[in-house]
Write an enzyme that holds these catalytic residues in place. Structure first.
Site, PDB file in Angstrom:
ATOM      1  N   ASP A 237     -28.365  55.380  25.777  1.00  0.00           N
ATOM      2  CA  ASP A 237     -29.578  55.005  25.059  1.00  0.00           C
ATOM      3  C   ASP A 237     -29.231  54.247  23.781  1.00  0.00           C
ATOM      4  OD1 ASP A 237     -32.184  56.985  23.377  1.00  0.00           O
ATOM      5  OD2 ASP A 237     -32.068  54.850  23.897  1.00  0.00           O
ATOM      6  N   GLY A 238     -29.653  52.954  23.790  1.00  0.00           N
ATOM      7  CA  GLY A 238     -29.451  52.166  22.570  1.00  0.00           C
ATOM      8  C   GLY A 238     -28.707  50.877  22.866  1.00  0.00           C
ATOM      9  N   GLY A 239     -29.433  49.769  22.807  1.00  0.00           N
ATOM     10  CA  GLY A 239     -28.811  48.461  23.044  1.00  0.00           C
ATOM     11  C   GLY A 239     -28.439  48.217  24.488  1.00  0.00           C
TER      12      GLY A 239
ATOM     13  N   MET B 270     -25.633  58.617  22.872  1.00  0.00           N
ATOM     14  CA  MET B 270     -26.266  57.543  22.096  1.00  0.00           C
ATOM     15  C   MET B 270     -25.283  56.391  21.948  1.00  0.00           C
ATOM     16  SD  MET B 270     -29.349  58.202  21.487  1.00  0.00           S
ATOM     17  CE  MET B 270     -29.761  56.933  20.291  1.00  0.00           C
TER      18      MET B 270
ATOM     19  N   SER C  56     -37.600  52.839  26.981  1.00  0.00           N
ATOM     20  CA  SER C  56     -38.084  53.452  25.733  1.00  0.00           C
ATOM     21  C   SER C  56     -39.287  52.654  25.254  1.00  0.00           C
ATOM     22  CB  SER C  56     -36.977  53.393  24.674  1.00  0.00           C
ATOM     23  OG  SER C  56     -37.555  53.427  23.368  1.00  0.00           O
TER      24      SER C  56
ATOM     25  N   MET D 194     -39.447  60.956  16.387  1.00  0.00           N
ATOM     26  CA  MET D 194     -38.623  60.954  15.174  1.00  0.00           C
ATOM     27  C   MET D 194     -39.404  61.613  14.037  1.00  0.00           C
ATOM     28  SD  MET D 194     -37.119  57.086  15.303  1.00  0.00           S
ATOM     29  CE  MET D 194     -36.552  56.365  16.844  1.00  0.00           C
TER      30      MET D 194
ATOM     31  N   GLY E 151     -34.917  49.760  25.837  1.00  0.00           N
ATOM     32  CA  GLY E 151     -36.170  49.502  25.109  1.00  0.00           C
ATOM     33  C   GLY E 151     -36.427  48.006  25.003  1.00  0.00           C
ATOM     34  N   THR E 152     -35.845  47.423  23.969  1.00  0.00           N
ATOM     35  CA  THR E 152     -36.097  46.013  23.682  1.00  0.00           C
ATOM     36  C   THR E 152     -35.850  45.105  24.884  1.00  0.00           C
ATOM     37  OG1 THR E 152     -35.320  46.516  21.464  1.00  0.00           O
ATOM     38  CG2 THR E 152     -35.527  44.184  22.024  1.00  0.00           C
TER      39      THR E 152
ATOM     40  N   HIS F 215     -37.211  62.198  23.595  1.00  0.00           N
ATOM     41  CA  HIS F 215     -35.924  62.158  22.896  1.00  0.00           C
ATOM     42  C   HIS F 215     -36.210  62.652  21.487  1.00  0.00           C
ATOM     43  CE1 HIS F 215     -32.455  59.522  21.122  1.00  0.00           C
ATOM     44  NE2 HIS F 215     -32.257  60.806  20.938  1.00  0.00           N
TER      45      HIS F 215
ATOM     46  N   HIS G   4     -39.220  57.173  28.450  1.00  0.00           N
ATOM     47  CA  HIS G   4     -38.390  57.767  27.387  1.00  0.00           C
ATOM     48  C   HIS G   4     -39.182  57.640  26.089  1.00  0.00           C
ATOM     49  CE1 HIS G   4     -34.515  58.674  25.347  1.00  0.00           C
ATOM     50  NE2 HIS G   4     -34.916  57.811  24.442  1.00  0.00           N
TER      51      HIS G   4
ATOM     52  N   ASP H  23     -39.522  58.316  22.238  1.00  0.00           N
ATOM     53  CA  ASP H  23     -38.673  58.614  21.070  1.00  0.00           C
ATOM     54  C   ASP H  23     -39.483  59.293  19.977  1.00  0.00           C
ATOM     55  OD1 ASP H  23     -37.034  55.625  21.863  1.00  0.00           O
ATOM     56  OD2 ASP H  23     -36.036  57.584  21.734  1.00  0.00           O
TER      57      ASP H  23
ATOM     58  N   GLY I 265     -32.589  56.154  15.525  1.00  0.00           N
ATOM     59  CA  GLY I 265     -33.569  55.869  14.476  1.00  0.00           C
ATOM     60  C   GLY I 265     -34.344  54.589  14.704  1.00  0.00           C
ATOM     61  N   PHE I 266     -33.704  53.615  15.379  1.00  0.00           N
ATOM     62  CA  PHE I 266     -34.379  52.331  15.538  1.00  0.00           C
ATOM     63  C   PHE I 266     -34.010  51.671  16.874  1.00  0.00           C
ATOM     64  CE2 PHE I 266     -36.089  52.189  11.305  1.00  0.00           C
ATOM     65  CZ  PHE I 266     -35.198  52.963  10.571  1.00  0.00           C
ATOM     66  N   GLY I 267     -34.947  50.922  17.430  1.00  0.00           N
ATOM     67  CA  GLY I 267     -34.641  50.129  18.611  1.00  0.00           C
ATOM     68  C   GLY I 267     -34.055  48.792  18.188  1.00  0.00           C
TER      69      GLY I 267
ATOM     70  N   MET J 122     -35.517  63.348  18.054  1.00  0.00           N
ATOM     71  CA  MET J 122     -34.675  63.059  16.896  1.00  0.00           C
ATOM     72  C   MET J 122     -35.293  63.779  15.700  1.00  0.00           C
ATOM     73  SD  MET J 122     -33.933  59.100  17.886  1.00  0.00           S
ATOM     74  CE  MET J 122     -35.355  58.997  18.982  1.00  0.00           C
TER      75      MET J 122
HETATM   76  O1  5SP Z   1     -33.523  56.591  20.585  1.00  0.00           O
HETATM   77  C1  5SP Z   1     -33.523  55.385  20.389  1.00  0.00           C
HETATM   78  C2  5SP Z   1     -33.349  54.824  19.025  1.00  0.00           C
HETATM   79  O2  5SP Z   1     -33.071  55.888  18.146  1.00  0.00           O
HETATM   80  C3  5SP Z   1     -33.626  54.506  21.562  1.00  0.00           C
HETATM   81  O3  5SP Z   1     -34.407  55.118  22.606  1.00  0.00           O
HETATM   82  C4  5SP Z   1     -34.096  53.091  21.282  1.00  0.00           C
HETATM   83  O4  5SP Z   1     -35.461  53.091  21.034  1.00  0.00           O
HETATM   84  C5  5SP Z   1     -33.769  52.228  22.480  1.00  0.00           C
HETATM   85  O5  5SP Z   1     -34.212  50.931  22.193  1.00  0.00           O
HETATM   86  P1  5SP Z   1     -33.231  49.670  22.430  1.00  0.00           P
HETATM   87  O6  5SP Z   1     -31.990  49.899  21.641  1.00  0.00           O
HETATM   88  O7  5SP Z   1     -32.982  49.622  23.908  1.00  0.00           O
HETATM   89  O8  5SP Z   1     -34.053  48.512  21.925  1.00  0.00           O
HETATM   90 FE   FE2 Z   2     -34.101  57.337  22.526  1.00  0.00          FE
END
Ligand code: 5SP
Ligand code: FE2
Length: 232
Positions: free
Chosen positions: A178-180, A144, A13, A42, A200-201, A72, A38, A40, A149-151, A74
């Site tokens: 997706d997410g963390g 998810m 992402s 929003m 992402g991060t 993605h 990916h 995002d 909403g946030f990485g 949102m």
């Molecule tokens: O859709 C989203 C957040 O809403 C994700 O795509 C995050 O952006 C993934 O980032 P990380 O959680 O991997 O840092």
């Molecule tokens: Fe995403």
């Protein structure tokens, strides 16, 4: 026993990258072994954050002609952005079913007619069985593992039950998380049966993104192999 067509695909992402350098950041991820991007999107309504829309995607596509783009979405009105995203060169349109329960199948149809693949996304609070009635009209389901909403948020391990259930019901379905997601959480995703990995991060901030991408791929591939051995 036919060989499973499931493959591992890693789609970083770009949300937490330097968006003022979106093209270079995207190129860096692809050169580090990413299978797709990916993106995002929003709208500040469906989620309390605002990122970018089809004009930015179109500009990115004009600089990166071959890579697979997944958006993605949102957004509160997924139908509204189907054509603009298709015109901007998006390959897969992944949208949340929550804001459009009555029209999910119409959106699926419009996405397919626009030449894109269909992804269905579920927020953590949405029961996985809600997607059952739509799966035949989709190419992928996104589970998810954070509130959208946030990485940079903490991975929600209990979402793996949804992935496990989906994999049992649909052995050949592309399942995305997706997410963390990163080196510390990829084993849980792989064991549950996810094969499309958004990170992402963990990738953007890595000293060696190539190593992170390849470690996650290896982890998922060995789980896919175990799943294949079990079913043969
Ligand atoms: O859709 C989203 C957040 O809403 C994700 O795509 C995050 O952006 C993934 O980032 P990380 O959680 O991997 O840092
Ligand atoms: Fe995403």
């Amino acid at each position: 026993m036919a060989k499973s067509k499931l493959t591992c695909k890693i789609g970083p992402s770009v949300l937490n990258s330097d968006l003022s350098e979106l093209h270079h950041e995207s190129r860096r991820l692809l050169d580090s072994g990413a299978d797709y991007l990916h993106l995002d999107v929003m709208d500040g309504h469906f989620v309390p954050n605002l990122t970018f829309g089809h004009p930015v995607v179109k500009c990115l596509r004009s600089k990166i002609d071959k890579a697979f783009f997944e958006t993605h979405m949102m957004v509160s009105n997924p139908m509204q952005w189907v054509e603009p995203m298709a015109d901007s060169g998006v390959n897969q349109y992944t949208f949340h079913i929550e804001p459009c329960q009555e029209t999910v199948l119409d959106v699926c149809r419009k996405v397919r007619e626009s030449g894109m693949k269909v992804g269905l996304a579920l927020k953590p609070g949405t029961d996985v069985t809600a997607v059952e009635q739509y799966v035949d009209h989709a190419d992928m389901v996104l589970i998810m593992t954070v509130e959208p909403g946030f990485g940079g948020q903490k991975f929600m391990t209990d979402m793996m039950n949804k992935v496990r259930w989906l994999r049992q019901q649909y052995p050949e379905l592309d399942i995305e998380v997706d997410g963390g997601v990163g080196p510390a959480t990829i084993a849980a995703c792989a064991e549950a049966g996810a094969n499309m990995i958004v990170s992402g991060t963990a990738v953007i901030g890595a000293k060696d993104p190539k190593a992170v991408i390849s470690q996650m791929r290896d982890t998922v591939n060995s789980s896919l192999q175990q799943l294949q051995n079990k079913s043969s």
